[in-house]
Design a protein around this motif. Structure first.
Motif, PDB file in Angstrom:
ATOM      1  N   CYS A   1       9.021  52.447   1.167  1.00 33.62           N
ATOM      2  CA  CYS A   1      10.323  51.940   1.545  1.00 33.62           C
ATOM      3  C   CYS A   1      10.145  50.774   2.515  1.00 33.62           C
ATOM      4  O   CYS A   1       9.196  50.754   3.285  1.00 33.62           O
ATOM      5  N   GLU A   2      11.066  49.860   2.471  1.00 34.91           N
ATOM      6  CA  GLU A   2      11.059  48.734   3.403  1.00 34.91           C
ATOM      7  C   GLU A   2      12.330  48.759   4.244  1.00 34.91           C
ATOM      8  O   GLU A   2      13.426  48.921   3.714  1.00 34.91           O
ATOM      9  N   VAL A   3      12.143  48.611   5.551  1.00 36.19           N
ATOM     10  CA  VAL A   3      13.254  48.630   6.494  1.00 36.19           C
ATOM     11  C   VAL A   3      13.100  47.413   7.397  1.00 36.19           C
ATOM     12  O   VAL A   3      11.995  47.071   7.806  1.00 36.19           O
ATOM     13  N   SER A   4      14.212  46.768   7.728  1.00 33.70           N
ATOM     14  CA  SER A   4      14.167  45.630   8.654  1.00 33.70           C
ATOM     15  C   SER A   4      14.545  46.095  10.059  1.00 33.70           C
ATOM     16  O   SER A   4      15.417  46.944  10.227  1.00 33.70           O
ATOM     17  N   THR A   5      13.868  45.512  11.038  1.00 33.64           N
ATOM     18  CA  THR A   5      14.193  45.830  12.430  1.00 33.64           C
ATOM     19  C   THR A   5      15.226  44.817  12.910  1.00 33.64           C
ATOM     20  O   THR A   5      15.021  43.613  12.808  1.00 33.64           O
ATOM     21  N   LEU A   6      16.322  45.296  13.450  1.00 34.02           N
ATOM     22  CA  LEU A   6      17.392  44.414  13.937  1.00 34.02           C
ATOM     23  C   LEU A   6      17.509  44.464  15.464  1.00 34.02           C
ATOM     24  O   LEU A   6      18.234  43.676  16.042  1.00 34.02           O
ATOM     25  N   VAL A  15       7.173  48.535   6.402  1.00 30.78           N
ATOM     26  CA  VAL A  15       6.869  49.279   5.181  1.00 30.78           C
ATOM     27  C   VAL A  15       6.498  50.687   5.637  1.00 30.78           C
ATOM     28  O   VAL A  15       5.556  50.867   6.410  1.00 30.78           O
ATOM     29  N   ALA A  16       7.255  51.684   5.167  1.00 34.78           N
ATOM     30  CA  ALA A  16       7.064  53.052   5.631  1.00 34.78           C
ATOM     31  C   ALA A  16       7.254  54.043   4.497  1.00 34.78           C
ATOM     32  O   ALA A  16       7.809  53.704   3.447  1.00 34.78           O
ATOM     33  N   ASN A  94       2.877  47.437   7.990  1.00 35.69           N
ATOM     34  CA  ASN A  94       2.672  48.595   7.124  1.00 35.69           C
ATOM     35  C   ASN A  94       2.348  49.832   7.952  1.00 35.69           C
ATOM     36  O   ASN A  94       1.373  49.853   8.692  1.00 35.69           O
ATOM     37  N   PHE A  95       3.176  50.870   7.821  1.00 35.57           N
ATOM     38  CA  PHE A  95       2.960  52.137   8.521  1.00 35.57           C
ATOM     39  C   PHE A  95       2.641  53.270   7.548  1.00 35.57           C
ATOM     40  O   PHE A  95       2.594  54.427   7.941  1.00 35.57           O
ATOM     41  N   VAL A  96       2.431  52.936   6.287  1.00 36.69           N
ATOM     42  CA  VAL A  96       2.125  53.953   5.281  1.00 36.69           C
ATOM     43  C   VAL A  96       0.687  54.418   5.500  1.00 36.69           C
ATOM     44  O   VAL A  96      -0.221  53.590   5.588  1.00 36.69           O
TER      45      VAL A  96
END
Length: 190
Positions: A1-6, A15-16, A94-96
């Motif tokens: 999954c991809e998440v954006s930091t706001l 990427v997690a 990437n944190f996977v």
């Protein structure tokens, strides 16, 4: 999954895994949560949650902060929050977890799951190794033959049961025969 930091000055794409993403999305509604609240909200098993969070708490990246940074395990009442000081050279982080090689607990089970074409290839390899050994030695005891076949098979580790089946097959096809006086001894038939 991809998440954006706001919440940071610079926008990062994280990427997690699914579990990590579920945890990160919890911080859209709250700034600080306890470990127990995260576990309750995600309904993830504790061991799996700890494993997944370990990558988010990792000292080199540290996307999330916790009260006791030095401790590996989280206490249920320990507070977790996004790290406002998070900085990375890469825009995409990437944190996977890297994939861990599966241990072959039982090599016999591993060969049972193999492709039938691979099984056939292994049978042919074992047949040729057994015939080659017997051709050079003419006679050989069962245990010595099995040990030598294992030693001379570099591509895979054959199991003694599989070698025994191949010896029986070669006896049926008249490449080998058993010694009449000593049943544990094989004789090569030219």
């Amino acid at each position: 999954c991809e998440v954006s930091t706001l919440y940071l000055k610079k926008k990062y794409t994280v990427v997690a895994t699914v579990y990590q993403t579920a945890v990160l999305l919890l911080f859209n509604s709250q700034d600080i949560m306890t470990y127990a609240q995260i576990r309750e909200a995600t309904k993830v098993q504790e061991s799996e949650l700890e494993h997944q969070l370990a990558y988010l708490f990792h000292p080199k990246m540290r996307l999330l902060k916790k009260d006791q940074e030095k401790k590996a395990k989280c206490d249920p009442d320990e507070k977790v929050r996004p790290n406002p000081d998070f900085v990375s050279q890469n825009i995409r982080c990437n944190f996977v977890p890297s994939k861990i090689k599966k241990k072959k607990d039982d090599p016999e089970q591993a060969t049972k799951k193999d492709d039938p074409a691979i099984e056939m290839e292994r049978k042919h390899v074992l047949d040729s190794v057994i015939v080659r050994i017997m051709k050079s030695r003419k006679t050989e005891k069962h245990n010595e033959l099995i040990a030598e076949v294992i030693k001379q098979t570099p591509n895979f580790k054959p199991q003694p049961g599989m070698i025994k089946l191949r010896i029986e097959s070669l006896i049926e096809r008249e490449y080998l025969k058993r010694d009449e006086n000593d049943r544990s001894k094989y004789i090569y038939l030219p």
